[in-house]
Design a protein around this motif. Structure first.
Motif, PDB file in Angstrom:
ATOM      1  N   ASP A 105      11.986   3.582 -11.056  1.00 50.64           N
ATOM      2  CA  ASP A 105      11.235   4.392 -10.093  1.00 50.64           C
ATOM      3  C   ASP A 105       9.850   3.827  -9.806  1.00 50.64           C
ATOM      4  N   LEU A 106       9.514   2.705 -10.452  1.00 54.70           N
ATOM      5  CA  LEU A 106       8.215   2.070 -10.226  1.00 54.70           C
ATOM      6  C   LEU A 106       8.346   0.644  -9.697  1.00 54.70           C
ATOM      7  N   ASP A 107       9.142  -0.167 -10.379  1.00 50.67           N
ATOM      8  CA  ASP A 107       9.074  -1.620 -10.206  1.00 50.67           C
ATOM      9  C   ASP A 107       9.276  -2.078  -8.765  1.00 50.67           C
ATOM     10  N   ARG A 108      10.286  -1.549  -8.090  1.00 50.35           N
ATOM     11  CA  ARG A 108      10.593  -2.048  -6.746  1.00 50.35           C
ATOM     12  C   ARG A 108       9.515  -1.692  -5.732  1.00 50.35           C
ATOM     13  N   TYR A 109       8.698  -0.698  -6.049  1.00 56.31           N
ATOM     14  CA  TYR A 109       7.657  -0.281  -5.107  1.00 56.31           C
ATOM     15  C   TYR A 109       6.428  -1.188  -5.137  1.00 56.31           C
ATOM     16  N   TRP A 110       6.404  -2.141  -6.066  1.00 56.70           N
ATOM     17  CA  TRP A 110       5.308  -3.105  -6.101  1.00 56.70           C
ATOM     18  C   TRP A 110       5.525  -4.257  -5.121  1.00 56.70           C
ATOM     19  N   GLY A 111       6.639  -4.311  -4.431  1.00 60.07           N
ATOM     20  CA  GLY A 111       6.908  -5.405  -3.503  1.00 60.07           C
ATOM     21  C   GLY A 111       5.947  -5.411  -2.325  1.00 60.07           C
ATOM     22  N   ASN A 112       5.734  -6.595  -1.763  1.00 58.94           N
ATOM     23  CA  ASN A 112       4.770  -6.733  -0.664  1.00 58.94           C
ATOM     24  C   ASN A 112       5.416  -7.173   0.647  1.00 58.94           C
ATOM     25  N   GLY A 113       6.735  -7.045   0.748  1.00 64.55           N
ATOM     26  CA  GLY A 113       7.423  -7.479   1.956  1.00 64.55           C
ATOM     27  C   GLY A 113       7.879  -8.918   1.897  1.00 64.55           C
ATOM     28  N   GLN A 114       7.354  -9.676   0.942  1.00 64.58           N
ATOM     29  CA  GLN A 114       7.790 -11.057   0.736  1.00 64.58           C
ATOM     30  C   GLN A 114       8.800 -11.161  -0.394  1.00 64.58           C
ATOM     31  N   ILE A 115       8.579 -10.394  -1.456  1.00 61.41           N
ATOM     32  CA  ILE A 115       9.409 -10.512  -2.649  1.00 61.41           C
ATOM     33  C   ILE A 115      10.002  -9.155  -3.018  1.00 61.41           C
ATOM     34  N   ASN A 116      11.254  -9.166  -3.439  1.00 65.08           N
ATOM     35  CA  ASN A 116      11.920  -7.969  -3.946  1.00 65.08           C
ATOM     36  C   ASN A 116      11.895  -8.007  -5.468  1.00 65.08           C
ATOM     37  N   ILE A 117      11.393  -6.940  -6.078  1.00 59.31           N
ATOM     38  CA  ILE A 117      11.347  -6.836  -7.540  1.00 59.31           C
ATOM     39  C   ILE A 117      12.477  -5.910  -7.963  1.00 59.31           C
ATOM     40  N   VAL A 118      13.444  -6.452  -8.696  1.00 58.10           N
ATOM     41  CA  VAL A 118      14.666  -5.712  -9.034  1.00 58.10           C
ATOM     42  C   VAL A 118      14.681  -5.390 -10.523  1.00 58.10           C
ATOM     43  N   HIS A 119      14.664  -4.105 -10.842  1.00 54.77           N
ATOM     44  CA  HIS A 119      14.799  -3.635 -12.224  1.00 54.77           C
ATOM     45  C   HIS A 119      16.276  -3.738 -12.589  1.00 54.77           C
ATOM     46  N   ASP A 120      16.612  -4.630 -13.505  1.00 58.36           N
ATOM     47  CA  ASP A 120      18.010  -5.016 -13.695  1.00 58.36           C
ATOM     48  C   ASP A 120      18.549  -4.643 -15.075  1.00 58.36           C
ATOM     49  N   GLY A 121      19.828  -4.252 -15.113  1.00 56.81           N
ATOM     50  CA  GLY A 121      20.521  -4.051 -16.379  1.00 56.81           C
ATOM     51  C   GLY A 121      20.656  -2.613 -16.818  1.00 56.81           C
ATOM     52  N   LEU A 122      20.438  -1.661 -15.916  1.00 55.52           N
ATOM     53  CA  LEU A 122      20.503  -0.248 -16.284  1.00 55.52           C
ATOM     54  C   LEU A 122      21.907   0.207 -16.667  1.00 55.52           C
ATOM     55  N   GLU A 123      22.907  -0.570 -16.297  1.00 54.65           N
ATOM     56  CA  GLU A 123      24.284  -0.160 -16.576  1.00 54.65           C
ATOM     57  C   GLU A 123      24.656  -0.316 -18.049  1.00 54.65           C
ATOM     58  N   SER A 124      23.811  -0.992 -18.835  1.00 57.98           N
ATOM     59  CA  SER A 124      24.150  -1.277 -20.231  1.00 57.98           C
ATOM     60  C   SER A 124      22.988  -0.952 -21.158  1.00 57.98           C
ATOM     61  N   LEU A 139       0.831  -1.206   0.000  1.00 58.06           N
ATOM     62  CA  LEU A 139       0.000   0.000   0.000  1.00 58.06           C
ATOM     63  C   LEU A 139       0.866   1.257   0.000  1.00 58.06           C
ATOM     64  N   ALA A 140       1.932   1.243   0.797  1.00 51.53           N
ATOM     65  CA  ALA A 140       2.832   2.399   0.829  1.00 51.53           C
ATOM     66  C   ALA A 140       3.515   2.586  -0.522  1.00 51.53           C
ATOM     67  N   GLY A 141       3.899   1.485  -1.145  1.00 51.55           N
ATOM     68  CA  GLY A 141       4.554   1.568  -2.447  1.00 51.55           C
ATOM     69  C   GLY A 141       3.664   2.155  -3.518  1.00 51.55           C
ATOM     70  N   THR A 142       2.370   1.857  -3.453  1.00 49.54           N
ATOM     71  CA  THR A 142       1.464   2.389  -4.474  1.00 49.54           C
ATOM     72  C   THR A 142       1.325   3.905  -4.378  1.00 49.54           C
ATOM     73  N   ASP A 143       1.553   4.477  -3.204  1.00 53.37           N
ATOM     74  CA  ASP A 143       1.549   5.939  -3.100  1.00 53.37           C
ATOM     75  C   ASP A 143       2.646   6.534  -3.979  1.00 53.37           C
ATOM     76  N   HIS A 144       3.849   5.963  -3.876  1.00 56.44           N
ATOM     77  CA  HIS A 144       4.967   6.450  -4.693  1.00 56.44           C
ATOM     78  C   HIS A 144       4.701   6.201  -6.179  1.00 56.44           C
ATOM     79  N   ILE A 145       4.191   5.028  -6.502  1.00 60.58           N
ATOM     80  CA  ILE A 145       3.904   4.691  -7.896  1.00 60.58           C
ATOM     81  C   ILE A 145       2.910   5.688  -8.491  1.00 60.58           C
ATOM     82  N   GLN A 146       1.867   5.992  -7.754  1.00 59.72           N
ATOM     83  CA  GLN A 146       0.859   6.927  -8.263  1.00 59.72           C
ATOM     84  C   GLN A 146       1.435   8.322  -8.469  1.00 59.72           C
ATOM     85  N   GLN A 147       2.211   8.790  -7.519  1.00 65.73           N
ATOM     86  CA  GLN A 147       2.797  10.123  -7.648  1.00 65.73           C
ATOM     87  C   GLN A 147       3.715  10.196  -8.867  1.00 65.73           C
ATOM     88  N   THR A 148       4.476   9.134  -9.095  1.00 66.41           N
ATOM     89  CA  THR A 148       5.413   9.116 -10.222  1.00 66.41           C
ATOM     90  C   THR A 148       4.674   9.117 -11.551  1.00 66.41           C
TER      91      THR A 148
END
Length: 384
Positions: free
Chosen positions: A230-249, A75-84
């Motif tokens: 700025d979105l993906d990791r905020y969808w986590g629910n405390g059980q799973i970490n969602i990692v946006h990967d590969g930004l370095e390339s 629920l807290a993550g969706t606040d950030h997602i909505q603002q973004t």
């Protein structure tokens, strides 16, 4: 204000299959959204349906009412997602989410690591990068191939399973009709694809500690889109970490990194075209640009799932439209120039680089004087 109501979550066990279903009800419309997957623990709460509902609700300015409990972290993550998202797209509004808070016991047990996997460049790059961690690949039915095309879905899933088997990994297949609901309201790539992937991650959250979501661009090429760091990791629910990967390339560097991998030469799939024979059509924009980079690296002849030559007439039809594409075509030109190979393609790319620079510069100049938040400005931001 109208509300989008999510209710009637049911879990049904079948032979070698389980289905999680919920009813999404808006003004004068009702849709059953479901997820199907094989045996194994899944999240049977209402949580996987929150991303499905939230983005369309923001577009229609509907509050979201969930007849179930959701973790405080989600629920807290969706606040950030909505603002973004609302800051990116003026037509999207922040809305209220009404749901009970889920009292979930802390899970300290170590669980496996997974990665979303379609068989494309970004997927292979993430798999290679995290080969020492990843134990499962997640293949989703219903995102890039329509559910009704069962033969093509099976071909692509079998390709992913072959890759998993050769790497000693397990393949998890998930089927969902969520796009049949969301596509009515929002653009998949601009706003919804990340939410769709997040719903799958939440569904599988009891099974995995972390799931990698491969990025399609580098950090320098980021722009507003449905899947974003700025979105993906905020969808986590405390059980799973969602990692946006590969930004370095960027895409060129990713192809360069995986070009010598035999798995890539046998199984690469980049094409989303309909009614094709095999894994790739070899003629669309994605296929042609991927072939261009492999040719620049001197590796195209090794890729068995694509034609072994770039059609120089065809590639002219796909000019660089974004900074990411201009970067890729410029580096391809530079590598070909240094190698002295394929003079015909080199001449074509030289002109495409010059034209692309002029096109993008003109768009940026117009964007600097366009009204902030106006239609022209939004279109220009989309192509930067």
């Amino acid at each position: 204000m109208f509300s989008l109501k999510v209710k009637d979550v049911t879990h049904q066990l079948g032979q070698n299959e389980q289905t999680l279903t919920a009813s999404l009800n808006s003004w004068k419309r009702s849709k059953k959204v479901w997820f199907k997957t094989g045996p194994g623990p899944i999240n049977q709460t209402i949580e996987p349906f929150l991303p499905v509902a939230l983005i369309p609700a923001m577009r229609r300015n509907w509050n979201v009412r969930l007849a179930g409990a959701v973790s405080p972290s989600l629920l807290a993550g969706t606040d950030h997602i909505q603002q973004t998202i609302a800051a990116w797209y003026p037509s999207f509004r922040t809305v209220k989410i009404r749901a009970k808070q889920l009292d979930r016991a802390a899970d300290t047990a170590s669980r496996p690591v997974a990665a979303f996997f379609s068989g494309g460049v970004d997927s292979f790059y993430t798999l290679k990068k995290h080969a020492d961690q990843i134990t499962h690949l997640v293949f989703v039915h219903g995102f890039d191939v329509v559910l009704s095309d069962k033969a093509k879905r099976r071909e692509f899933a079998d390709n992913a399973r072959s890759i998993a088997d050769k790497q000693g990994l397990q393949l998890v297949e998930v089927e969902t009709n969520l796009r049949e609901f969301g596509d009515r309201y929002v653009s998949w790539l601009d706003a919804y694809c990340g939410a769709g992937l997040a719903s799958i991650a939440l569904l599988l959250s009891p099974r995995f500690e972390t799931i990698y979501l491969p990025s399609s661009v580098s950090s320098e090429q980021l722009m507003p889109m449905g899947t974003h760091p700025d979105l993906d990791r905020y969808w986590g629910n405390g059980q799973i970490n969602i990692v946006h990967d590969g930004l370095e390339s960027g895409r060129f560097e990713k192809i360069e990194d995986i070009a010598d991998w035999d798995l890539v030469s046998q199984h690469l799939r980049v094409c989303f075209q309909k009614d094709i024979d095999g894994l790739n059509c070899g003629r669309c924009r994605k296929c042609t640009w991927t072939m261009m980079v492999f040719e620049a690296l001197g590796k195209l002849a090794d890729i068995r799932t694509l034609p072994d030559q770039v059609d120089c007439t065809l590639i002219k039809e796909y000019p660089a439209q974004t900074i990411s594409e201009l970067d890729r075509i410029t580096k391809s030109f530079q590598y070909l120039q240094a190698s002295g190979r394929n003079k015909k393609l080199l001449d074509v790319l030289e002109k495409m680089v010059a034209d692309g620079r002029q096109r993008i510069k003109a768009r940026q100049e117009v964007g600097n004087v366009a009204p902030k938040g106006g239609l022209i400005s939004r279109i220009l931001r989309r192509y930067r």
